[in-house]
Design a protein around this motif. Structure first.
Motif, PDB file in Angstrom:
ATOM      1  N   VAL A 235       9.018  29.509  -6.473  1.00 57.51           N
ATOM      2  CA  VAL A 235       8.255  30.045  -7.597  1.00 57.51           C
ATOM      3  C   VAL A 235       8.329  29.067  -8.768  1.00 57.51           C
ATOM      4  O   VAL A 235       7.325  28.774  -9.422  1.00 57.51           O
ATOM      5  N   GLN A 236       9.512  28.536  -9.004  1.00 53.12           N
ATOM      6  CA  GLN A 236       9.716  27.589 -10.093  1.00 53.12           C
ATOM      7  C   GLN A 236       8.871  26.321  -9.873  1.00 53.12           C
ATOM      8  O   GLN A 236       8.260  25.811 -10.811  1.00 53.12           O
ATOM      9  N   GLU A 237       8.788  25.844  -8.645  1.00 50.79           N
ATOM     10  CA  GLU A 237       7.985  24.666  -8.332  1.00 50.79           C
ATOM     11  C   GLU A 237       6.500  24.941  -8.551  1.00 50.79           C
ATOM     12  O   GLU A 237       5.771  24.083  -9.029  1.00 50.79           O
ATOM     13  N   GLU A 238       6.047  26.152  -8.205  1.00 53.00           N
ATOM     14  CA  GLU A 238       4.654  26.511  -8.418  1.00 53.00           C
ATOM     15  C   GLU A 238       4.301  26.464  -9.907  1.00 53.00           C
ATOM     16  O   GLU A 238       3.228  26.009 -10.284  1.00 53.00           O
ATOM     17  N   ILE A 239       5.232  26.918 -10.731  1.00 52.00           N
ATOM     18  CA  ILE A 239       5.012  26.928 -12.177  1.00 52.00           C
ATOM     19  C   ILE A 239       4.936  25.500 -12.700  1.00 52.00           C
ATOM     20  O   ILE A 239       4.037  25.168 -13.475  1.00 52.00           O
ATOM     21  N   THR A 240       5.853  24.649 -12.276  1.00 55.28           N
ATOM     22  CA  THR A 240       5.894  23.287 -12.818  1.00 55.28           C
ATOM     23  C   THR A 240       4.695  22.453 -12.355  1.00 55.28           C
ATOM     24  O   THR A 240       4.348  21.493 -13.028  1.00 55.28           O
ATOM     25  N   LYS A 241       4.079  22.808 -11.248  1.00 55.85           N
ATOM     26  CA  LYS A 241       2.877  22.089 -10.812  1.00 55.85           C
ATOM     27  C   LYS A 241       1.741  22.250 -11.801  1.00 55.85           C
ATOM     28  O   LYS A 241       0.900  21.371 -11.927  1.00 55.85           O
ATOM     29  N   HIS A 242       1.710  23.375 -12.496  1.00 53.48           N
ATOM     30  CA  HIS A 242       0.630  23.662 -13.435  1.00 53.48           C
ATOM     31  C   HIS A 242       0.819  22.944 -14.774  1.00 53.48           C
ATOM     32  O   HIS A 242      -0.110  22.903 -15.563  1.00 53.48           O
ATOM     33  N   PHE A 243       1.983  22.399 -15.024  1.00 51.94           N
ATOM     34  CA  PHE A 243       2.231  21.744 -16.313  1.00 51.94           C
ATOM     35  C   PHE A 243       2.352  20.290 -16.159  1.00 51.94           C
ATOM     36  O   PHE A 243       2.636  19.505 -15.626  1.00 51.94           O
TER      37      PHE A 243
END
Length: 47
Positions: free
Chosen positions: A39-47
């Protein structure tokens, strides 16, 4: 994947965005550390 697990991942996503620690997220959602990292990796992909 079950709707319940998707709901827990959504809750974890919101908690991560609010700045909660992985330990608190694991305690509340009972997700595995591996799932929280994804989940954390999915979030950081967007930034």
């Amino acid at each position: 994947m079950s709707d319940k697990k998707e709901g827990l991942k959504q809750e974890a996503r919101e908690m991560l965005l609010d700045g909660e620690t992985a330990d608190k997220i694991k305690e509340k959602t009972h997700l595995r550390q591996k799932d929280i990292k994804r989940v954390q990796e999915e979030i950081t992909k967007h930034f």
